[in-house]
Motif scaffolding. Structure first.
Motif, short mmCIF file in Angstrom:
data_model
loop_
_atom_site.label_atom_id
_atom_site.label_comp_id
_atom_site.label_asym_id
_atom_site.label_seq_id
_atom_site.Cartn_x
_atom_site.Cartn_y
_atom_site.Cartn_z
N GLY A 212 0.78 -1.23 0.00
CA GLY A 212 0.00 0.00 0.00
C GLY A 212 0.81 1.28 0.00
N VAL A 213 2.05 1.25 -0.48
CA VAL A 213 2.84 2.48 -0.55
C VAL A 213 2.12 3.52 -1.41
CG1 VAL A 213 4.22 1.83 -2.58
CG2 VAL A 213 5.16 3.40 -0.88
N SER A 214 2.21 4.79 -1.04
CA SER A 214 1.60 5.87 -1.81
C SER A 214 2.67 6.54 -2.67
CB SER A 214 0.98 6.92 -0.88
OG SER A 214 -0.12 6.37 -0.18
N VAL A 215 2.24 7.02 -3.85
CA VAL A 215 3.16 7.67 -4.78
C VAL A 215 2.62 9.06 -5.10
CG1 VAL A 215 4.26 7.58 -7.04
CG2 VAL A 215 3.83 5.45 -5.78
N GLU A 348 17.32 5.16 -17.26
CA GLU A 348 16.02 5.08 -17.93
C GLU A 348 15.42 3.68 -17.82
OE1 GLU A 348 14.74 7.88 -18.70
OE2 GLU A 348 16.64 8.85 -18.21
N VAL A 349 16.25 2.66 -17.86
CA VAL A 349 15.76 1.27 -17.72
C VAL A 349 15.18 1.06 -16.34
CG1 VAL A 349 16.45 -1.16 -17.66
CG2 VAL A 349 17.39 0.37 -19.42
N TRP A 350 15.88 1.54 -15.32
CA TRP A 350 15.39 1.38 -13.95
C TRP A 350 14.09 2.15 -13.74
CZ3 TRP A 350 20.91 2.58 -11.73
CH2 TRP A 350 21.70 1.43 -11.84
N ILE A 351 14.01 3.34 -14.27
CA ILE A 351 12.78 4.14 -14.12
C ILE A 351 11.61 3.46 -14.81
CG2 ILE A 351 11.65 6.30 -14.79
CD1 ILE A 351 14.32 7.72 -14.35
N GLN A 352 11.83 2.97 -16.01
CA GLN A 352 10.76 2.31 -16.76
C GLN A 352 10.29 1.05 -16.04
OE1 GLN A 352 9.06 3.43 -19.31
NE2 GLN A 352 7.76 1.60 -19.32
N ALA A 353 11.23 0.27 -15.52
CA ALA A 353 10.87 -0.95 -14.80
C ALA A 353 10.11 -0.62 -13.53
CB ALA A 353 12.13 -1.75 -14.49
N TRP A 354 10.52 0.44 -12.84
CA TRP A 354 9.80 0.89 -11.65
C TRP A 354 8.37 1.27 -12.01
CZ3 TRP A 354 7.09 5.18 -10.31
CH2 TRP A 354 6.77 5.36 -8.96
N THR A 355 8.21 2.03 -13.09
CA THR A 355 6.89 2.49 -13.51
C THR A 355 5.97 1.30 -13.79
OG1 THR A 355 7.85 4.49 -14.48
CG2 THR A 355 5.65 3.84 -15.25
N GLU A 356 6.49 0.31 -14.49
CA GLU A 356 5.67 -0.87 -14.81
C GLU A 356 5.34 -1.69 -13.57
OE1 GLU A 356 7.91 -2.95 -17.75
OE2 GLU A 356 7.54 -1.46 -19.32
N THR A 357 6.23 -1.69 -12.59
CA THR A 357 6.00 -2.47 -11.37
C THR A 357 5.05 -1.78 -10.40
OG1 THR A 357 8.19 -3.46 -11.55
CG2 THR A 357 7.15 -3.52 -9.38
N VAL A 358 5.21 -0.47 -10.25
CA VAL A 358 4.49 0.26 -9.19
C VAL A 358 3.22 0.95 -9.68
CG1 VAL A 358 4.70 2.08 -7.44
CG2 VAL A 358 6.66 0.59 -7.94
N LEU A 359 3.24 1.47 -10.88
CA LEU A 359 2.11 2.29 -11.35
C LEU A 359 1.13 1.55 -12.25
CD1 LEU A 359 3.85 5.72 -12.04
CD2 LEU A 359 2.80 4.86 -9.93
N LYS A 360 1.50 0.38 -12.71
CA LYS A 360 0.59 -0.34 -13.63
C LYS A 360 -0.02 -1.56 -12.99
CE LYS A 360 2.93 1.35 -17.79
NZ LYS A 360 3.62 0.98 -19.04
#
Length: 360
Positions: A212-215, A348-360
């Protein structure tokens, strides 16, 4: 009698000349410095840049150079603007690129080299560019700040590391910033990569999402809307912020505080040390004035103004810290570190992977 009057007059004139030399006007200072009042230096900055008026006036009066500051968004946005306008620069100097984005600026050949004399007063640990295209100015730790009252009132032990944060009782108590658009958010992401490694950091973030982390999209939103210890009185008692934030809480408090209401989690790897740099933009038509400004930025007057303006630490070892920093600001003994080259290759790879893991 006339001879005595003439002698008296000559002495008076000589004394007057000495007085004028010792108390030269701003116009004379400009002539002595080699800059006239028509010299205008444009400095591109991020939106968090701040400097006291007295320090700006000190530079302008001493140098004869008029400074105009061009605020250009957060660090990433400002850097993008500088790179996109490189062939027709909007400014002469860029202030505020940090070590999370520095490799991108250097790869774009954004800065001209300048071995400023003031570098001799700066410890080697802050010098990331051996060609002196980007010169260090300030530093600080991005850490998790926590609301002391919340943990005391709920009789909840503090999490000491990232592994603790993954536990169900902690994950939903934390708000982080989106690393794709936030500088502290990116710094915190890099801290998790440094701690867990490139093959393990996404497991941490998957657990945090499930817990339940908030972003938030910005530090301002996270700190002033989500964080329970801020003026917003939000729902999360932990926020990704800075080790200097407790000092800011004391400094800006409406009533005098002897103790900060917040503190930082300073366990190994839980903080990421940010270093900010200044550089002379390639193609400037004001190279001499730009050098003069960089010299001023690295000198004590500017460096001692930094803490209470931007709540970061000066890199000049001769600069003294204000009392509120000495009492309430915090630095980690073991901050997370990742080399500039590794950040450049994988950011950029780390940011993209984070986005797919946390925001999608």
């Amino acid at each position: 009698m006339k001879k005595i009057n003439l002698l008296t007059l000559l002495i008076a004139l000589l004394l007057s000349a000495c007085t004028l030399t010792a108390e030269s006007s701003p116009e004379e200072n400009q002539l002595e410095s080699g800059f006239g009042d028509d010299v205008i230096l444009t400095v591109m900055t991020h939106d968090s840049f701040a400097l006291s008026e007295k320090v700006i006036e000190l530079f302008e009066n001493e140098s004869g150079i008029k400074v105009e500051f061009l605020a250009s968004g957060d660090t990433g946005s400002a850097l993008n603007k500088a790179i996109l306008t490189k062939e027709a620069p909007l400014a002469d100097v860029f202030y505020g690129v940090d070590n999370t984005f520095l490799s991108r600026a250097l790869a774009a050949d954004l800065f001209e080299s300048y071995a400023a004399p003031g570098l001799k007063n700066i410890p080697e640990e802050f010098k990331f560019d051996p060609e002196n295209r980007a010169l260090p100015v300030d530093y600080g730790d991005v850490c998790i700040n926590y609301d002391k009252a919340y943990f005391a009132e709920n009789d909840l032990p503090l999490p000491e590391n990232f592994e603790d944060l993954m536990k169900p009782e902690y994950a939903e108590l934390l708000v982080v910033e989106n690393p794709a658009i936030s500088s502290p958010g990116l710094a915190f992401l890099l801290a998790t990569v440094a701690h867990f490694g490139p093959d393990g950091y996404l497991d941490f973030w998957a657990a945090m999402k499930e817990g339940g982390v908030s972003v938030a999209n910005s530090w301002e939103s996270a700190y002033y809307t989500n964080f329970s210890a801020s003026s917003g009185r939000g729902p999360q008692p932990m926020v990704v912020s800075y080790g200097t934030s407790p000092a800011a809480e004391v400094y800006f408090a409406e009533t005098e505080l002897s103790e900060a209401p917040t503190a930082s989690i300073l366990g190994p790897d839980t903080c990421f040390r940010q270093v900010e740099f200044i550089g002379i933009l390639t193609g400037t038509q004001q190279r001499a004035a730009a050098e003069r400004f960089v010299d001023f930025v690295l000198d004590v007057d500017f460096q001692e103004d930094i803490p209470l303006q931007m709540f970061v630490y000066p890199v000049n070892s001769d600069a003294e810290l204000p009392e509120v920093f000495l009492k309430h600001a915090e630095l980690s003994d073991q901050p997370a570190t990742i080399s500039m080259d590794e950040i450049a290759a994988n950011r950029e790879v780390w940011i993209q992977a984070w986005t797919e893991t946390v925001l999608k």
